[in-house]
Design a protein around this motif. Structure first.
Motif, mmCIF file in Angstrom:
data_model
loop_
_atom_site.group_PDB
_atom_site.id
_atom_site.type_symbol
_atom_site.label_atom_id
_atom_site.label_comp_id
_atom_site.label_asym_id
_atom_site.label_seq_id
_atom_site.Cartn_x
_atom_site.Cartn_y
_atom_site.Cartn_z
ATOM 1 N N LEU A 316 73.868 59.814 73.482
ATOM 2 C CA LEU A 316 73.133 59.556 74.716
ATOM 3 C C LEU A 316 72.371 58.237 74.618
ATOM 4 C CD1 LEU A 316 72.375 60.584 77.499
ATOM 5 C CD2 LEU A 316 70.477 61.837 76.463
ATOM 6 N N ALA A 317 71.793 57.965 73.463
ATOM 7 C CA ALA A 317 71.084 56.695 73.278
ATOM 8 C C ALA A 317 72.054 55.521 73.395
ATOM 9 C CB ALA A 317 70.391 56.690 71.913
ATOM 10 N N ASN A 318 73.246 55.675 72.872
ATOM 11 C CA ASN A 318 74.250 54.609 72.967
ATOM 12 C C ASN A 318 74.678 54.363 74.418
ATOM 13 O OD1 ASN A 318 74.208 54.280 70.219
ATOM 14 N ND2 ASN A 318 76.020 55.535 69.834
ATOM 15 N N GLN A 319 74.800 55.456 75.190
ATOM 16 C CA GLN A 319 75.177 55.287 76.602
ATOM 17 C C GLN A 319 74.112 54.495 77.358
ATOM 18 O OE1 GLN A 319 78.360 56.245 77.194
ATOM 19 N NE2 GLN A 319 78.108 56.825 75.031
ATOM 20 N N LYS A 320 72.853 54.736 77.024
ATOM 21 C CA LYS A 320 71.768 54.003 77.700
ATOM 22 C C LYS A 320 71.834 52.516 77.358
ATOM 23 C CE LYS A 320 66.766 54.003 78.374
ATOM 24 N NZ LYS A 320 65.488 54.650 78.000
ATOM 25 N N GLN A 321 72.115 52.194 76.094
ATOM 26 C CA GLN A 321 72.183 50.800 75.682
ATOM 27 C C GLN A 321 73.349 50.064 76.347
ATOM 28 O OE1 GLN A 321 72.329 50.753 71.405
ATOM 29 N NE2 GLN A 321 70.186 51.370 71.163
ATOM 30 N N ARG A 322 74.436 50.782 76.578
ATOM 31 C CA ARG A 322 75.618 50.147 77.175
ATOM 32 C C ARG A 322 75.772 50.533 78.648
ATOM 33 N NH1 ARG A 322 80.311 53.423 76.825
ATOM 34 N NH2 ARG A 322 81.604 51.613 76.387
ATOM 35 N N ARG A 323 74.659 50.780 79.305
ATOM 36 C CA ARG A 323 74.673 51.246 80.694
ATOM 37 C C ARG A 323 75.518 50.346 81.598
ATOM 38 N NH1 ARG A 323 72.586 50.633 85.641
ATOM 39 N NH2 ARG A 323 71.855 52.496 86.753
ATOM 40 N N LEU A 337 73.393 65.134 85.810
ATOM 41 C CA LEU A 337 72.844 66.005 84.772
ATOM 42 C C LEU A 337 71.348 65.736 84.535
ATOM 43 C CD1 LEU A 337 75.694 66.010 82.104
ATOM 44 C CD2 LEU A 337 75.086 67.824 83.699
ATOM 45 N N GLY A 338 70.785 64.832 85.320
ATOM 46 C CA GLY A 338 69.353 64.596 85.253
ATOM 47 C C GLY A 338 68.952 63.413 84.404
ATOM 48 N N ILE A 339 69.898 62.539 84.038
ATOM 49 C CA ILE A 339 69.584 61.346 83.245
ATOM 50 C C ILE A 339 69.074 60.265 84.195
ATOM 51 C CG2 ILE A 339 70.452 59.711 81.555
ATOM 52 C CD1 ILE A 339 70.498 62.675 80.714
ATOM 53 N N THR A 340 67.766 60.039 84.181
ATOM 54 C CA THR A 340 67.142 59.169 85.191
ATOM 55 C C THR A 340 67.611 57.727 85.089
ATOM 56 O OG1 THR A 340 65.251 58.882 83.707
ATOM 57 C CG2 THR A 340 65.112 60.625 85.359
ATOM 58 N N TRP A 341 67.832 57.205 83.860
ATOM 59 C CA TRP A 341 68.213 55.804 83.738
ATOM 60 C C TRP A 341 69.624 55.529 84.293
ATOM 61 C CZ3 TRP A 341 72.614 55.529 81.044
ATOM 62 C CH2 TRP A 341 72.843 56.443 80.005
ATOM 63 N N ALA A 342 70.410 56.597 84.527
ATOM 64 C CA ALA A 342 71.762 56.409 85.043
ATOM 65 C C ALA A 342 71.788 56.298 86.560
ATOM 66 C CB ALA A 342 72.656 57.552 84.583
ATOM 67 N N ARG A 343 70.647 56.542 87.204
ATOM 68 C CA ARG A 343 70.605 56.492 88.660
ATOM 69 C C ARG A 343 70.551 55.057 89.157
ATOM 70 N NH1 ARG A 343 66.127 61.352 89.295
ATOM 71 N NH2 ARG A 343 67.530 63.021 88.577
ATOM 72 N N SER A 344 71.060 54.878 90.373
ATOM 73 C CA SER A 344 71.104 53.522 90.962
ATOM 74 C C SER A 344 69.692 53.004 91.195
ATOM 75 C CB SER A 344 71.880 53.556 92.281
ATOM 76 O OG SER A 344 73.185 54.043 92.053
#
Length: 344
Positions: A316-323, A337-344
């Motif tokens: 999950l940390a890797n996905q955030k870094q490579r958003r 799934l509730g991951i706030t940093w993935a929202r537009s």
């Protein structure tokens, strides 16, 4: 010496032998009286066996199996308790082969672990009859069984047992009740599955989609508010969620289009090992969130149903870094799934 007078009422069929023991005995012959008492106990036990077997047969004919809850009473007969006694006698080696064969012919489950699973499965089946889904909230209970917590437990890695054949058999039994009993395998939560199932039920019962607005509830859940959220966050749903909602006639909410400044992005792979790894990470994350209702720590390792271990926290940390390298669909699924940093 004259024969003793008959003691008690006239004998029923099958009891004549015991009565004759006393008819030709001295009134106070202790040996024969003891034998008569022993016969009476044996005869009572035999009659109880016959009543239990008949009750088991009626239940099996009506329900289709012998997965009988412990407290179930068939007519006036305590069938659940009687079957538990028979299992105890079987394990202790105190049951004749003939009786064991009779019960096996009706489909009894001897194994205590399987018997416990069968009891909980019966409660799950009763819950499904009431709600039309096995996406029960954790606190749900039916037939005095905490079925919501039990379903949460069996969805966990190893929750269906360590033996692969047994686990597969149990998963098939749950899927026979509700194919979507474990929504984490699809990439969404139990909460989403429950609301979706209730929406489908409302529509099947004749409700108009336009009339399902915030405040329209089913089993205490605000389906209207949930539906509004799905329309608004349509882009965050994964492909299968959008397909299911589209089949119900749901469409995304109309949004005003704004001009965007073109930016340089690198698209994530849409096939191959990268997509497979993302899907596995998503499965592990959904499974963890369904169980814990919070994000995993960086060092957390999630064990998947296929027996593999997944470093979900690091993933999950890797996905955030490579958003910026994730596709819109991948971001949408994470946001759902509730991951706030993935929202537009």
């Amino acid at each position: 010496m004259q024969p003793s007078p008959l003691v008690g009422e006239a004998p029923d069929e099958g009891e004549e032998e015991g009565r004759l023991l006393l008819r030709f005995a001295a009134p106070r012959d202790p040996a024969l009286i003891a034998k008569w008492i022993s016969y009476q106990v044996f005869n009572t036990e035999r009659q109880d066996w016959r009543r239990g077997l008949e009750a088991a047969y009626r239940y099996r004919e009506r329900v289709g199996d012998l997965e009988v809850p412990y407290d179930h009473v068939e007519g006036a007969y305590p069938l659940g308790r009687w079957l538990s006694d028979q299992r105890r006698a079987f394990r202790a080696g105190q049951m004749t082969g003939e009786r064991a064969a009779e019960l096996e012919g009706l489909g009894i489950v001897w194994d205590t672990a399987d018997a416990g699973f069968a009891e909980n499965l019966a409660a799950a089946r009763a819950y499904y009859k009431l709600h039309g889904t096995l996406a029960a909230p954790r606190g749900a209970a039916v037939l005095d069984v905490a079925v919501g917590q039990w379903l949460t437990n069996v969805r966990r890695p190893g929750g269906l047992g360590k033996d692969p054949a047994r686990a597969e058999r149990r998963a098939a039994a749950l899927a026979a009740i509700d194919p979507d009993w474990n929504p984490g395998e699809h990439g969404w939560t139990v909460d989403w599955q429950r609301h979706y199932a209730y929406l489908a039920q409302l529509l099947e019962e004749g409700a108009r989609l336009a009339a399902i607005v915030p405040g329209v509830t089913r089993h205490g859940e605000d389906i209207g508010r949930w539906l509004t959220t799905q329309r608004r966050d349509w882009a965050r749903l994964n492909e299968e969620q959008r397909r299911r909602l589209t089949d119900l006639g749901v469409k995304p909410a109309r949004v005003a289009h704004t001009r965007q400044t073109p930016g340089k992005t690198t698209a994530a792979p849409t096939s191959g090992r990268g997509t497979e790894a993302f899907h596995k990470g998503l499965q592990a994350l959904a499974q963890y969130l369904d169980r814990e209702d919070r994000l995993p720590a960086r060092g957390h390792v999630e064990h998947l149903p296929d027996g593999t271990a997944h470093r979900t926290g690091v993933w999950l940390a890797n996905q955030k870094q490579r958003r910026n390298r994730l596709t819109p669909d991948q971001l949408q699924t994470l946001a759902n799934l509730g991951i706030t940093w993935a929202r537009s």
